[in-house]
Design a protein around this motif. Structure first.
Motif, short mmCIF file in Angstrom:
data_model
loop_
_atom_site.label_atom_id
_atom_site.label_comp_id
_atom_site.label_asym_id
_atom_site.label_seq_id
_atom_site.Cartn_x
_atom_site.Cartn_y
_atom_site.Cartn_z
N LYS A 94 0.83 -1.21 0.00
CA LYS A 94 0.00 0.00 0.00
C LYS A 94 0.87 1.27 0.00
O LYS A 94 0.67 2.21 0.76
CB LYS A 94 -0.95 0.00 1.19
CG LYS A 94 -1.92 -1.16 1.17
CD LYS A 94 -3.09 -0.92 2.10
CE LYS A 94 -4.24 -1.87 1.87
NZ LYS A 94 -3.87 -3.31 1.98
N ILE A 95 1.84 1.23 -0.87
CA ILE A 95 2.77 2.35 -0.99
C ILE A 95 2.20 3.38 -1.97
O ILE A 95 1.55 3.01 -2.95
CB ILE A 95 4.14 1.83 -1.51
CG1 ILE A 95 4.83 1.05 -0.40
CG2 ILE A 95 5.02 2.97 -2.01
CD1 ILE A 95 6.04 0.29 -0.88
N ASP A 96 2.44 4.64 -1.69
CA ASP A 96 2.06 5.69 -2.63
C ASP A 96 3.00 5.63 -3.82
O ASP A 96 4.22 5.79 -3.68
CB ASP A 96 2.15 7.06 -1.94
CG ASP A 96 1.84 8.20 -2.90
OD1 ASP A 96 1.42 7.91 -4.05
OD2 ASP A 96 2.04 9.36 -2.50
N ILE A 97 2.40 5.43 -4.97
CA ILE A 97 3.21 5.22 -6.17
C ILE A 97 4.06 6.46 -6.49
O ILE A 97 5.12 6.37 -7.11
CB ILE A 97 2.28 4.84 -7.35
CG1 ILE A 97 3.04 4.03 -8.39
CG2 ILE A 97 1.64 6.05 -7.98
CD1 ILE A 97 2.16 3.32 -9.37
N HIS A 98 3.59 7.63 -6.05
CA HIS A 98 4.34 8.86 -6.33
C HIS A 98 5.49 9.08 -5.36
O HIS A 98 6.28 10.00 -5.52
CB HIS A 98 3.40 10.07 -6.31
CG HIS A 98 2.35 9.98 -7.37
ND1 HIS A 98 2.57 10.35 -8.67
CD2 HIS A 98 1.08 9.51 -7.34
CE1 HIS A 98 1.47 10.14 -9.38
NE2 HIS A 98 0.55 9.63 -8.59
N ASP A 99 5.53 8.30 -4.31
CA ASP A 99 6.59 8.48 -3.32
C ASP A 99 7.09 7.11 -2.86
O ASP A 99 6.85 6.68 -1.74
CB ASP A 99 6.05 9.30 -2.14
CG ASP A 99 7.17 9.67 -1.17
OD1 ASP A 99 8.34 9.65 -1.59
OD2 ASP A 99 6.86 9.97 -0.01
N ILE A 100 7.77 6.45 -3.75
CA ILE A 100 8.19 5.07 -3.48
C ILE A 100 9.44 5.06 -2.59
O ILE A 100 10.43 5.70 -2.93
CB ILE A 100 8.50 4.32 -4.79
CG1 ILE A 100 7.28 4.35 -5.72
CG2 ILE A 100 8.94 2.90 -4.52
CD1 ILE A 100 7.59 3.93 -7.14
N PRO A 101 9.39 4.36 -1.44
CA PRO A 101 10.61 4.20 -0.65
C PRO A 101 11.53 3.21 -1.37
O PRO A 101 11.33 1.99 -1.28
CB PRO A 101 10.10 3.64 0.68
CG PRO A 101 8.76 3.09 0.39
CD PRO A 101 8.24 3.65 -0.87
#
Lengths: 182, 243
Positions: free
Chosen positions: B28-35
């Motif tokens: 459930k990662i934000d695709i615009h802010d990938i770790p």
């Protein structure tokens, strides 16, 4: 007279193996006034829209074609001794979406979008005639350019490319977080 | 960050982007802010789990791993000013992921349409009538010819077991015979032709003659569709050379 035209058009649609476009019907029935033909087609569609019939006339790839109804599938397959119809593989479907939404498109562009070599998949789609070659791109290597075919439209029950799932529909299922991984 | 609960084989992924997208959605990662560090680690764990995949595909997956590590290294570089969005080393990857995600979503919608359409039967499904437009004949392979030939011979042998007559057949004479038939009729039905042969020996000679003609591109063996009769046609250009 009108009834005669109606049954005549019905016969043409019946015998046609591809969706029969209105323009084509007019071409063939050149003796008849185009206005009358349009009217007869309307009436024909109307008479088929009732529930009294086991077949329907649907609009597909810009033409008319006879089709059975979904609810009868089970027994038709029993008659034809067909267990199930083959579906497209996930790879084929994905490549096809890439073509459908980004056409005209080359093989390397499809491969780039999918981030995987798609040459084999494209060959399969060509064999199935779901896509067609429309020319060569004026770029190094003159790669072939692909587009979806009329058969593609018929296969997915679309009348034209305008009926493809819209960008809004795509965004919607992405927001819903529906599992899009097969 | 263990992946044990998700034992998914690498083969099910269409490509590296597909795997990456799966990991992003799973976490459930934000695709615009990938770790990048986390996702790289997860990605590599998947690669390690792989069973046999062919080398070409493996290379594609490794290329993505290299890209992830490169992006991470770019992000670690000391900078005087904070990066603005356009300079983010992840930007191009995010762009690709977003595009790919839409294609995947579109194909899931098309799949639904396919499911609906497969329940409807149309005339397009029925065996085709002969029409000039649709004549996309396929040339039959040597293997198909041989298979059809031996099947016909097997059937023939069961039907009539006759004493082999002492008669000489030559390939040359047969070639002439076949060309004569083709001169009169437009085509020759492969199976009919062989079942008409008097003996097995004659049939074999005929078969070899036919192969010779195909090799010399004087005739062509085609099949309209699977399981339909194989027909032999004269190649028009060779007509001139003949006679």
């Amino acid at each position: 007279m009108n009834n005669r035209l109606k049954t005549l058009i019905e016969a043409l649609i019946f015998i046609s193996q591809k969706p029969l476009a209105l323009e084509k019907i007019k071409d063939i029935l050149e003796e008849f006034p185009p206005k009358d033909i349009e009217k007869a087609v309307e009436e024909l569609l109307q008479s088929y829209s009732s529930n009294e019939r086991g077949i329907q006339i649907i609009k597909s790839a810009g033409g008319y074609i006879f089709s059975t109804k979904p609810e009868d599938d089970r027994w038709i397959r029993r008659l034809l001794r067909i267990e199930r119809k083959n579906k497209l593989s996930p790879a084929a479907l994905e490549a096809l979406s890439a073509v459908a939404y980004h056409q005209p498109i080359t093989l390397s562009e499809i491969s780039a979008l999918r981030d995987t070599d798609s040459s084999h998949t494209i060959k399969t789609l060509l064999q199935k005639k779901l896509i067609k070659i429309v020319g060569r791109k004026k770029s190094p290597g003159r790669p072939l350019i692909y587009r979806t075919s009329d058969k593609f439209l018929t296969y997915f029950g679309l009348n034209s490319l305008k009926e493809l799932p819209t960008q809004e529909e795509i965004s919607k299922i992405l927001e819903e977080g529906e599992d899009i991984i097969e | 960050m263990k992946t044990e609960s998700y034992q998914v084989k690498l083969e099910v992924f269409q490509g590296p982007l597909d795997l990456l997208l799966f990991l992003i959605r799973k976490q459930k990662i934000d695709i615009h802010d990938i770790p990048i560090a986390t996702i790289t680690q997860e990605y590599l764990e998947y690669l390690e789990q792989k069973e046999k995949i062919n080398l070409d595909r493996e290379a594609e997956f490794l290329l993505m791993a290299a890209l992830l590590i490169y992006i991470k290294s770019q992000m670690l570089l000391p900078r005087e000013k904070a990066l603005n969005e356009e300079e983010d080393p992840r930007q191009s990857l995010v762009h690709r992921l977003l595009h790919y995600q839409r294609i995947k979503a579109a194909s899931s919608l098309l799949r639904k349409k396919e499911d609906e359409e497969l329940l409807k039967w149309k005339r397009t499904f029925l065996p085709p009538l002969l029409s000039e437009e649709d004549l996309d004949l396929e040339e039959v392979s040597l293997f198909d010819l041989a298979e059809a030939f031996f099947a016909a011979m097997k059937k023939k042998r069961r039907e009539d077991f006759q004493i082999i007559k002492r008669k000489e057949y030559s390939v040359e004479a047969k070639i002439k015979e076949i060309l004569a038939i083709l001169g009169k009729n437009s085509f020759l039905d492969f199976l009919d032709f062989f079942t008409q042969q008097e003996s097995l020996e004659e049939a074999f000679v005929s078969f070899f003659s036919l192969l010779e003609l195909i090799k010399a591109r004087r005739v062509i063996a085609v099949q309209e569709s699977l399981f339909q009769a194989i027909k032999v046609w004269l190649i028009k250009d060779s007509l001139a050379g003949q006679n």
